[in-house]
Design an enzyme around this catalytic site. Structure first.
Site, PDB file in Angstrom:
ATOM      1  N   CYS A  89       0.350  -4.144 -32.193  1.00 30.70           N
ATOM      2  CA  CYS A  89       0.200  -2.862 -32.878  1.00 30.70           C
ATOM      3  C   CYS A  89       1.392  -1.954 -32.580  1.00 30.70           C
ATOM      4  O   CYS A  89       2.486  -2.233 -33.041  1.00 30.70           O
ATOM      5  CB  CYS A  89      -1.141  -2.223 -32.529  1.00 30.70           C
ATOM      6  SG  CYS A  89      -1.656  -0.963 -33.728  1.00 30.70           S
ATOM      7  N   HIS A 176      -4.791  -6.531 -33.995  1.00 35.03           N
ATOM      8  CA  HIS A 176      -5.243  -6.689 -32.607  1.00 35.03           C
ATOM      9  C   HIS A 176      -5.934  -8.026 -32.415  1.00 35.03           C
ATOM     10  O   HIS A 176      -7.148  -8.158 -32.591  1.00 35.03           O
ATOM     11  CB  HIS A 176      -6.183  -5.540 -32.225  1.00 35.03           C
ATOM     12  CG  HIS A 176      -5.489  -4.231 -32.061  1.00 35.03           C
ATOM     13  ND1 HIS A 176      -4.874  -3.858 -30.887  1.00 35.03           N
ATOM     14  CD2 HIS A 176      -5.295  -3.214 -32.935  1.00 35.03           C
ATOM     15  CE1 HIS A 176      -4.334  -2.653 -31.037  1.00 35.03           C
ATOM     16  NE2 HIS A 176      -4.578  -2.250 -32.272  1.00 35.03           N
ATOM     17  N   GLU A 178      -6.156  -9.426 -29.529  1.00 39.67           N
ATOM     18  CA  GLU A 178      -6.701  -9.411 -28.175  1.00 39.67           C
ATOM     19  C   GLU A 178      -8.040  -8.690 -28.063  1.00 39.67           C
ATOM     20  O   GLU A 178      -8.678  -8.691 -27.001  1.00 39.67           O
ATOM     21  CB  GLU A 178      -5.689  -8.752 -27.231  1.00 39.67           C
ATOM     22  CG  GLU A 178      -5.742  -7.236 -27.152  1.00 39.67           C
ATOM     23  CD  GLU A 178      -5.350  -6.470 -28.417  1.00 39.67           C
ATOM     24  OE1 GLU A 178      -5.433  -5.235 -28.402  1.00 39.67           O
ATOM     25  OE2 GLU A 178      -4.963  -7.102 -29.424  1.00 39.67           O
TER      26      GLU A 178
END
Length: 233
Positions: A89, A176, A178
């Site tokens: 990001c 994202h 993660e």
């Protein structure tokens, strides 16, 4: 033991589902706190993997956030040296800027929520291949031009430049990968004002979609990381 340093801009945006597989792969993990730690003093040559995480600021807001200067210099030096780096990001936006590309608001559009990526041919042959058809989390209002020499790996209908590689050891992800279902409960608090400012967006709606999609992303995110780590060797 190998060393991973993760630059963190807000406390609740951390390594998430990357942390356990990094530790299992033999990495010692340390967070460098942007705005508090002296990023210019970081010995980059002693870091085996740098992960630059997200945050709710613009990659171009140098006047408001003076730490962006040293952070960008650190990222640029690492990219030019070909040392492994992953940007997520804001981290991807900073990588793009360090490579000379423009970062800017995405036509006033906030892309927040879950949707699958459109992988390019290069993306299907990359560490992102396992994300084909898997909804991932998007949470951004800015975008960036593709840096010179970078390879586009993924897009969405809202944001063309969702992922890029630069050489074998640099991966920039606008989305994202993660994110975890449990961790997002902290995001719903920390980003409450932003959520409330987007028409049609709500915490209950995001929570419902997270319950539907987070487990699928969590199951493949470690494979994205493993493929990247394997490919950069």
């Amino acid at each position: 033991m190998k060393t991973c340093v993760a630059i963190r801009h807000v406390a609740f945006e951390d390594l998430g589902s990357f942390q356990a597989p990094l530790e299992a792969a033999g990495y010692s993990i340390r967070y460098a706190e942007a705005g508090l730690d002296d990023l210019g003093a970081l010995d980059d040559s002693a870091v085996d993997l740098l992960v630059v995480l997200g945050g709710p600021i613009g990659a171009y807001e140098d006047d408001n956030y003076p730490f962006l200067g040293p952070e960008l210099r650190l990222i640029e030096a690492r990219l030019r040296a070909g040392r492994p780096i992953i940007g997520i990001c804001l981290g991807a936006q900073l990588m793009a800027r360090a490579l000379g590309a423009r970062v800017y608001p995405n036509n006033g559009i906030k892309e927040i929520g879950w949707s699958a990526l459109e992988l390019t041919g290069a993306g299907r042959a990359s560490s992102l291949a396992v994300l084909d058809g898997v909804p991932v989390l998007h949470w951004h209002g800015d975008t960036f031009d593709l840096p010179d020499g970078a390879t586009l790996l993924a897009s969405t209908s809202v944001t063309r430049n969702q992922a890029f590689s630069w050489g074998k050891a640099a991966l920039g992800l606008q989305f994202h990968v993660e994110a975890t279902g449990a961790g997002l409960e902290r995001w719903f608090i920390g980003h409450a004002s932003e959520i409330g400012g987007v028409p049609g967006l709500s915490v209950p709606g995001l929570r419902a979609d997270t319950a539907r999609y987070a487990a699928g992303l969590e199951s493949v995110a470690p494979r994205v990381l493993a493929a990247f780590l394997s490919g950069m060797m």
